[in-house]
Design a protein around this motif. Structure first.
Motif, PDB file in Angstrom:
ATOM      1  N   LYS A 144       0.811  -1.222   0.000  1.00 26.74           N
ATOM      2  CA  LYS A 144       0.000   0.000   0.000  1.00 26.74           C
ATOM      3  C   LYS A 144       0.843   1.270   0.000  1.00 26.74           C
ATOM      4  N   SER A 145       1.957   1.229   0.683  1.00 28.67           N
ATOM      5  CA  SER A 145       2.747   2.445   0.871  1.00 28.67           C
ATOM      6  C   SER A 145       3.728   2.717  -0.252  1.00 28.67           C
ATOM      7  N   TYR A 146       3.939   1.772  -1.153  1.00 27.46           N
ATOM      8  CA  TYR A 146       5.072   1.875  -2.069  1.00 27.46           C
ATOM      9  C   TYR A 146       5.058   3.171  -2.873  1.00 27.46           C
ATOM     10  N   GLY A 147       3.908   3.556  -3.372  1.00 23.01           N
ATOM     11  CA  GLY A 147       3.827   4.757  -4.190  1.00 23.01           C
ATOM     12  C   GLY A 147       4.062   6.046  -3.429  1.00 23.01           C
ATOM     13  N   THR A 148       4.056   6.003  -2.096  1.00 20.59           N
ATOM     14  CA  THR A 148       4.262   7.210  -1.298  1.00 20.59           C
ATOM     15  C   THR A 148       5.724   7.410  -0.919  1.00 20.59           C
ATOM     16  N   ILE A 149       6.574   6.421  -1.184  1.00 16.73           N
ATOM     17  CA  ILE A 149       7.989   6.505  -0.799  1.00 16.73           C
ATOM     18  C   ILE A 149       8.751   7.366  -1.797  1.00 16.73           C
ATOM     19  N   GLN A 150       9.728   8.133  -1.289  1.00 11.05           N
ATOM     20  CA  GLN A 150      10.538   8.991  -2.150  1.00 11.05           C
ATOM     21  C   GLN A 150      11.090   8.200  -3.342  1.00 11.05           C
ATOM     22  N   GLN A 151      10.953   8.759  -4.530  1.00 12.02           N
ATOM     23  CA  GLN A 151      11.377   8.059  -5.740  1.00 12.02           C
ATOM     24  C   GLN A 151      12.870   7.728  -5.714  1.00 12.02           C
ATOM     25  N   GLN A 152      13.703   8.642  -5.237  1.00 12.24           N
ATOM     26  CA  GLN A 152      15.141   8.387  -5.244  1.00 12.24           C
ATOM     27  C   GLN A 152      15.511   7.223  -4.339  1.00 12.24           C
ATOM     28  N   LEU A 153      14.702   6.974  -3.308  1.00 15.97           N
ATOM     29  CA  LEU A 153      14.949   5.826  -2.448  1.00 15.97           C
ATOM     30  C   LEU A 153      14.449   4.537  -3.103  1.00 15.97           C
ATOM     31  N   ARG A 154      13.295   4.610  -3.760  1.00 12.55           N
ATOM     32  CA  ARG A 154      12.802   3.432  -4.483  1.00 12.55           C
ATOM     33  C   ARG A 154      13.787   3.007  -5.563  1.00 12.55           C
ATOM     34  N   ASP A 155      14.414   3.991  -6.202  1.00 13.36           N
ATOM     35  CA  ASP A 155      15.345   3.697  -7.295  1.00 13.36           C
ATOM     36  C   ASP A 155      16.538   2.863  -6.830  1.00 13.36           C
ATOM     37  N   ILE A 156      16.914   3.007  -5.565  1.00 11.73           N
ATOM     38  CA  ILE A 156      18.069   2.268  -5.056  1.00 11.73           C
ATOM     39  C   ILE A 156      17.849   0.764  -5.155  1.00 11.73           C
ATOM     40  N   TYR A 157      16.619   0.339  -4.953  1.00  9.25           N
ATOM     41  CA  TYR A 157      16.304  -1.088  -5.003  1.00  9.25           C
ATOM     42  C   TYR A 157      15.701  -1.520  -6.343  1.00  9.25           C
ATOM     43  N   THR A 158      15.815  -0.669  -7.345  1.00 10.39           N
ATOM     44  CA  THR A 158      15.345  -0.998  -8.687  1.00 10.39           C
ATOM     45  C   THR A 158      16.559  -1.237  -9.579  1.00 10.39           C
ATOM     46  N   VAL A 159      16.665  -2.440 -10.107  1.00 11.37           N
ATOM     47  CA  VAL A 159      17.806  -2.828 -10.933  1.00 11.37           C
ATOM     48  C   VAL A 159      17.295  -3.310 -12.283  1.00 11.37           C
ATOM     49  N   ASP A 160      17.790  -2.663 -13.343  1.00 13.72           N
ATOM     50  CA  ASP A 160      17.384  -3.024 -14.704  1.00 13.72           C
ATOM     51  C   ASP A 160      15.857  -3.040 -14.851  1.00 13.72           C
ATOM     52  N   GLY A 161      15.219  -2.064 -14.220  1.00 18.97           N
ATOM     53  CA  GLY A 161      13.783  -1.894 -14.355  1.00 18.97           C
ATOM     54  C   GLY A 161      12.939  -2.794 -13.475  1.00 18.97           C
ATOM     55  N   LYS A 162      13.567  -3.643 -12.679  1.00 21.60           N
ATOM     56  CA  LYS A 162      12.830  -4.539 -11.793  1.00 21.60           C
ATOM     57  C   LYS A 162      13.049  -4.153 -10.334  1.00 21.60           C
ATOM     58  N   ILE A 163      12.019  -4.360  -9.530  1.00 19.52           N
ATOM     59  CA  ILE A 163      12.055  -3.955  -8.117  1.00 19.52           C
ATOM     60  C   ILE A 163      12.445  -5.152  -7.254  1.00 19.52           C
ATOM     61  N   TYR A 164      13.497  -4.957  -6.447  1.00 20.86           N
ATOM     62  CA  TYR A 164      14.005  -6.060  -5.635  1.00 20.86           C
ATOM     63  C   TYR A 164      14.002  -5.767  -4.132  1.00 20.86           C
ATOM     64  N   GLY A 165      13.554  -4.608  -3.735  1.00 23.50           N
ATOM     65  CA  GLY A 165      13.560  -4.295  -2.318  1.00 23.50           C
ATOM     66  C   GLY A 165      12.733  -3.071  -2.009  1.00 23.50           C
ATOM     67  N   VAL A 166      12.578  -2.818  -0.714  1.00 27.09           N
ATOM     68  CA  VAL A 166      11.764  -1.708  -0.237  1.00 27.09           C
ATOM     69  C   VAL A 166      12.570  -0.915   0.786  1.00 27.09           C
ATOM     70  N   PRO A 167      12.802   0.379   0.573  1.00 30.81           N
ATOM     71  CA  PRO A 167      13.546   1.182   1.551  1.00 30.81           C
ATOM     72  C   PRO A 167      12.769   1.348   2.847  1.00 30.81           C
ATOM     73  N   ARG A 168      13.520   1.456   3.944  1.00 32.89           N
ATOM     74  CA  ARG A 168      12.904   1.583   5.264  1.00 32.89           C
ATOM     75  C   ARG A 168      13.288   2.880   5.973  1.00 32.89           C
ATOM     76  N   THR A 169      14.563   3.210   5.969  1.00 33.37           N
ATOM     77  CA  THR A 169      15.031   4.455   6.596  1.00 33.37           C
ATOM     78  C   THR A 169      16.187   5.015   5.778  1.00 33.37           C
ATOM     79  N   GLY A 170      16.508   6.261   6.028  1.00 39.04           N
ATOM     80  CA  GLY A 170      17.656   6.877   5.390  1.00 39.04           C
ATOM     81  C   GLY A 170      18.370   7.805   6.352  1.00 39.04           C
TER      82      GLY A 170
END
Length: 447
Positions: A124-150
């Motif tokens: 539910k929350s994925y779309g609300t997370i900062q894009q630059q943090l989501r990008d860290i766990y996106t490799v070759d266009g696929k999502i492999y993780g979910v950021p928690r803190t920074g």
């Protein structure tokens, strides 16, 4: 590198690393009618408050989701770099496991992460997370993780020492020249007072060199990740500033080869003016090292160009079943990704237990989710938030740069560079940078 701890009380206790108490498991236990997931990064028993919060939240999750059984494994720190790869390769990693930002691509490259792309729509929350943090766990266009803190690095400073030295604590240094001037004045107070401290051992010197290089507008490796970029005017400027503060100004003290605990001890005892750190150092300084919240402030990275950011998140084992992936994402939503609630966001609960609320942590969410999180946080703040406003204001204009690839290996090389400059007055900066550049090129070439 990680910053200082997983959160609040755990960080404040400064406890030693504990062994994980069980192996990872990938049996979803569907025969019992329940989906079983193993997760890690539960606070150790020695961190009673956070351990209690975690267990309380897991119990609430299981009550809301009676078809899911969560088996949590404790650890502090949440990840031991020395055993991380071995656990992955040996199939011992939990179904839902903690990672640093710098781990993401490596875990994907060695084929140990589940592809979450088909499932994130259920988070539910994925779309609300900062894009630059989501990008860290996106490799070759696929999502492999979910950021928690920074976290992001800044300049922690002692307001009381600033005042004693005739400096304005409401106007902290914004350039490295101003840091040098302030450090000289603070060291001039005498009595063993150190103006500025820096790390130079256990890879922490390389970590800080990287942050300082970013602040000057430089980088450690080229954009394509293939060549070292430390043997540059920016790299020399970092080392020359450290050399001059250490040997010309005598504002860094005679004891060197420091690590994070040494700087924290100095700051907590009122004998240190400034050092680089993330905001989560502040409760450690107060709860463990003897400082007062009123005296500790944080400013943005000097230099005005960029700051080093890091953080953590969760990935899912490639062995996890679709049911385990879905259960893991539900668990992440409940524990960490609900604004103003859960293990990291229940600020009212934290305040009731005298945990610090109001530290200037980087924002995880955007839009309405961020507004709600900030509203609840502000309502429960129990620390002097005004001491952190310069950090928040300054960060708005800085580039946020994550750590380099192969960070720990590179930091080990750069440790030697920083330690040489701080322990040898006649250290050859040009030679040190040239040699380090060659070693880093070798690390990058090996992949």
């Amino acid at each position: 590198m990680r910053s200082t701890g997983i959160r609040r009380t755990v960080a404040a206790l400064g406890v030693s690393a504990l062994a994980l108490t069980a192996c990872g498991g990938n049996t979803d236990d569907s025969a019992s009618g329940k989906t079983r997931i193993t997760v890690n990064c539960m606070p150790p028993k020695s961190a009673k408050v956070d351990r209690g919060f975690f267990e309380e939240d897991v119990a609430a999750f299981e009550k809301q989701n009676p078809d899911i059984d969560v088996v949590a494994h404790d650890a502090f720190p949440c990840q031991d770099p020395k055993t991380f790869d071995a656990k992955l390769a040996g199939g011992q990693m939990e179904d839902v496991f903690y990672t640093y930002f710098t781990d993401a691509r490596h875990v994907v490259d060695i084929h140990q992460a589940a592809d979450l792309t088909p499932y994130v729509k259920e988070l539910k929350s994925y779309g609300t997370i900062q894009q630059q943090l989501r990008d860290i766990y996106t490799v070759d266009g696929k999502i492999y993780g979910v950021p928690r803190t920074g976290y992001s690095m800044g300049l922690i400073y002692n307001r009381a020492l600033f005042e004693k030295a005739g400096l304005d604590p409401d106007r902290p240094p914004t350039t490295w020249a101003e840091v040098r001037t302030a450090a000289r004045k603070i060291a001039g107070l005498g009595g063993g007072t150190v103006g500025y401290a820096d790390y130079s051992a256990q890879n922490q010197g390389g970590w800080h060199f990287t942050a300082e290089l970013y602040s000057q507008g430089g980088d450690v490796v080229s954009p394509d990740g293939k060549k070292a970029t430390v043997d540059t005017p920016e790299g020399r400027a970092v080392l020359q500033a450290l050399h001059d503060m250490r040997w010309t100004d005598d504002s860094m003290g005679s004891k060197q080869l420091l690590v994070i605990n040494d700087a924290q001890q100095l700051m907590g005892s009122g004998k240190l003016g400034m050092y680089l750190a993330a905001p989560d150092n502040i409760p450690i300084l107060v709860k463990e090292k003897g400082a007062a919240y009123e005296d500790i402030a944080i400013a943005p990275m000097p230099g005005g160009r960029a700051t080093l950011v890091g953080g953590d998140g969760y990935m899912v084992s490639k062995k996890a079943s679709p049911a385990q992936i879905r259960a893991g994402l539900k668990w992440l939503d409940h524990m960490f990704l609900t604004p103003g609630d859960g293990f990291l966001g229940d600020y009212a609960r934290a305040k009731r237990h005298d945990a610090p609320v109001g530290l200037p942590e980087p924002r995880l969410f955007t839009g309405a989710a961020d507004a709600k999180d900030q509203q609840v946080k502000k309502a429960n703040a129990n620390v002097p938030v005004g001491n952190y406003q310069p950090f928040l204001d300054g960060n708005a204009s800085l580039d946020m740069k994550i750590e380099p690839p192969h960070a720990q290996q590179i930091y080990s090389v750069l440790d030697g560079v920083v330690s040489a400059v701080l322990t040898k007055e006649d250290a050859d900066i040009d030679r040190l940078l040239k040699d380090a550049s060659g070693k880093i090129d070798g690390i990058l070439a090996r992949g």
